[in-house]
Design an enzyme around this catalytic site. Structure first.
Site, PDB file in Angstrom:
ATOM      1  N   ASP A 100      -0.308  -0.568  14.716  1.00  0.00           N
ATOM      2  CA  ASP A 100       0.237  -0.955  15.690  1.00  0.00           C
ATOM      3  C   ASP A 100       0.537   0.564  16.539  1.00  0.00           C
ATOM      4  OD1 ASP A 100       2.242   0.428  14.403  1.00  0.00           O
ATOM      5  OD2 ASP A 100       3.735  -1.111  14.750  1.00  0.00           O
ATOM      6  N   HIS A 101       1.175   0.375  17.496  1.00  0.00           N
ATOM      7  CA  HIS A 101       1.431   1.542  18.321  1.00  0.00           C
ATOM      8  C   HIS A 101       1.940   2.630  17.812  1.00  0.00           C
ATOM      9  CE1 HIS A 101       5.308  -1.278  18.190  1.00  0.00           C
ATOM     10  NE2 HIS A 101       5.722  -0.027  18.398  1.00  0.00           N
TER      11      HIS A 101
ATOM     12  N   CYS B 164       1.367   1.182  10.046  1.00  0.00           N
ATOM     13  CA  CYS B 164       2.323   0.924  11.059  1.00  0.00           C
ATOM     14  C   CYS B 164       3.373   2.010  10.993  1.00  0.00           C
ATOM     15  CB  CYS B 164       2.873  -0.683  10.862  1.00  0.00           C
ATOM     16  SG  CYS B 164       3.735  -0.997   9.312  1.00  0.00           S
ATOM     17  N   GLY B 165       4.690   1.802  11.255  1.00  0.00           N
ATOM     18  CA  GLY B 165       5.460   2.890  11.112  1.00  0.00           C
ATOM     19  C   GLY B 165       5.777   3.058   9.929  1.00  0.00           C
ATOM     20  N   THR B 166       6.303   2.193   8.982  1.00  0.00           N
ATOM     21  CA  THR B 166       6.862   2.265   7.765  1.00  0.00           C
ATOM     22  C   THR B 166       5.496   1.874   6.828  1.00  0.00           C
ATOM     23  OG1 THR B 166       7.523   0.010   7.698  1.00  0.00           O
ATOM     24  CG2 THR B 166       8.990   1.826   8.241  1.00  0.00           C
ATOM     25  N   GLY B 167       4.581   1.076   7.143  1.00  0.00           N
ATOM     26  CA  GLY B 167       3.763   0.282   6.365  1.00  0.00           C
ATOM     27  C   GLY B 167       4.248  -0.838   5.742  1.00  0.00           C
TER      28      GLY B 167
ATOM     29  N   GLY C  94       5.825  -3.803   7.085  1.00  0.00           N
ATOM     30  CA  GLY C  94       5.465  -5.039   7.973  1.00  0.00           C
ATOM     31  C   GLY C  94       3.919  -5.118   7.551  1.00  0.00           C
TER      32      GLY C  94
ATOM     33  N   HIS D  17      -5.835   0.322 -11.314  1.00  0.00           N
ATOM     34  CA  HIS D  17      -5.294  -0.703 -12.057  1.00  0.00           C
ATOM     35  C   HIS D  17      -5.258  -2.193 -11.224  1.00  0.00           C
ATOM     36  CE1 HIS D  17      -3.115   1.735 -15.321  1.00  0.00           C
ATOM     37  NE2 HIS D  17      -4.276   2.019 -15.128  1.00  0.00           N
ATOM     38  N   ASN D  18      -5.142  -1.990  -9.942  1.00  0.00           N
ATOM     39  CA  ASN D  18      -4.672  -3.208  -9.108  1.00  0.00           C
ATOM     40  C   ASN D  18      -5.960  -3.658  -8.016  1.00  0.00           C
ATOM     41  OD1 ASN D  18      -2.012  -1.127  -8.785  1.00  0.00           O
ATOM     42  ND2 ASN D  18      -1.799  -2.931  -9.801  1.00  0.00           N
TER      43      ASN D  18
ATOM     44  N   ARG E   4       5.419   6.906  10.193  1.00  0.00           N
ATOM     45  CA  ARG E   4       6.620   7.756  10.348  1.00  0.00           C
ATOM     46  C   ARG E   4       7.068   8.115   9.042  1.00  0.00           C
ATOM     47  NH1 ARG E   4       8.752   2.925  14.597  1.00  0.00           N
ATOM     48  NH2 ARG E   4       7.644   3.755  16.323  1.00  0.00           N
TER      49      ARG E   4
ATOM     50  N   HIS F 261      -6.827  -5.033 -16.873  1.00  0.00           N
ATOM     51  CA  HIS F 261      -6.240  -5.008 -15.478  1.00  0.00           C
ATOM     52  C   HIS F 261      -7.103  -6.427 -14.603  1.00  0.00           C
ATOM     53  CE1 HIS F 261      -4.481  -1.509 -16.383  1.00  0.00           C
ATOM     54  NE2 HIS F 261      -5.587  -0.791 -16.564  1.00  0.00           N
TER      55      HIS F 261
HETATM   56  C1  RB5 Z   1       7.353  -0.677  15.112  1.00  0.00           C
HETATM   57  O1  RB5 Z   1       8.558  -0.377  15.781  1.00  0.00           O
HETATM   58  C2  RB5 Z   1       7.726  -0.855  13.713  1.00  0.00           C
HETATM   59  O2  RB5 Z   1       8.792  -1.727  13.410  1.00  0.00           O
HETATM   60  C3  RB5 Z   1       6.424  -1.086  12.980  1.00  0.00           C
HETATM   61  O3  RB5 Z   1       5.683  -0.128  12.877  1.00  0.00           O
HETATM   62  C4  RB5 Z   1       6.469  -1.318  11.376  1.00  0.00           C
HETATM   63  O4  RB5 Z   1       7.072  -0.061  10.761  1.00  0.00           O
HETATM   64  C5  RB5 Z   1       6.859  -2.328  10.652  1.00  0.00           C
HETATM   65  O5  RB5 Z   1       7.045  -2.573   9.596  1.00  0.00           O
END
Ligand code: RB5
Length: 152
Positions: A13-14, A70-73, A75, A103-104, A114, A138
């Site tokens: 994503d962005h 993504c930002g945190t991974g 989602g 293993h997985n 982020r 496994h």
């Molecule tokens: C986007 O703002 C953020 O929610 C997305 O990148 C991600 O971290 C979702 O899990």
């Protein structure tokens, strides 16, 4: 499309656009073919759209492996793991990435742009790509949750 069995599909994503571009260059420098499923800028998008693109291709075995960012991974990993035969591993360290292969048999690597820096993301991806599944006990465990509908 190039040989999709040996190529990777990557999506983001962005929040992770810049990291995706860097990892694409890294893969190309290693002569690994990469199919870019987007997004293509830092304009705000909804991560499920790109998670679905990548995970559906891995689920259908169009691509053997994928990378989602993504930002945190978080989602992206939630989306990806809804697909049959997808084993998406959210990793923020090299050890977890190696174990997720050994293993997985993880077939999608997920990282949070982020959460970790670009150099660590590159090291995680490199370790993930160079580690094989150990099989054996496994595989029995993977079979248990690949057939999860039979357990409920
Ligand atoms: C986007 O703002 C953020 O929610 C997305 O990148 C991600 O971290 C979702 O899990």
């Amino acid at each position: 499309m190039q040989d999709s069995k040996t190529a990777l599909i990557i999506g983001c994503d962005h929040a992770a656009f810049s990291l995706k571009e860097k990892l694409k260059n890294f893969l190309i420098s290693k002569s690994i073919s990469v199919h870019d499923a987007g997004t293509s800028s830092e304009n705000s998008v909804n991560y499920p759209e790109f998670g679905i693109k990548v995970a559906s291709c891995v689920s259908s075995k169009k691509f053997e492996k994928g990378v989602l960012l993504c930002g945190t991974g978080i989602g992206m990993s939630m989306v990806a793991n809804r697909f049959p035969h997808v084993r998406a591993a959210l990793c923020a360290d090299v050890f977890s990435a190696i174990m997720s292969r050994q293993h997985n048999d993880s077939n999608i690597l997920v990282m949070g742009a982020r959460v970790i820096g670009d150099i660590l993301a590159e090291a995680i991806l490199n370790a993930w790509l160079n580690t094989s599944f150990e099989g054996g006990r496994h595989q029995l465990r993977l079979d248990q949750f690949d057939n999860i509908n039979n357990l409920t």
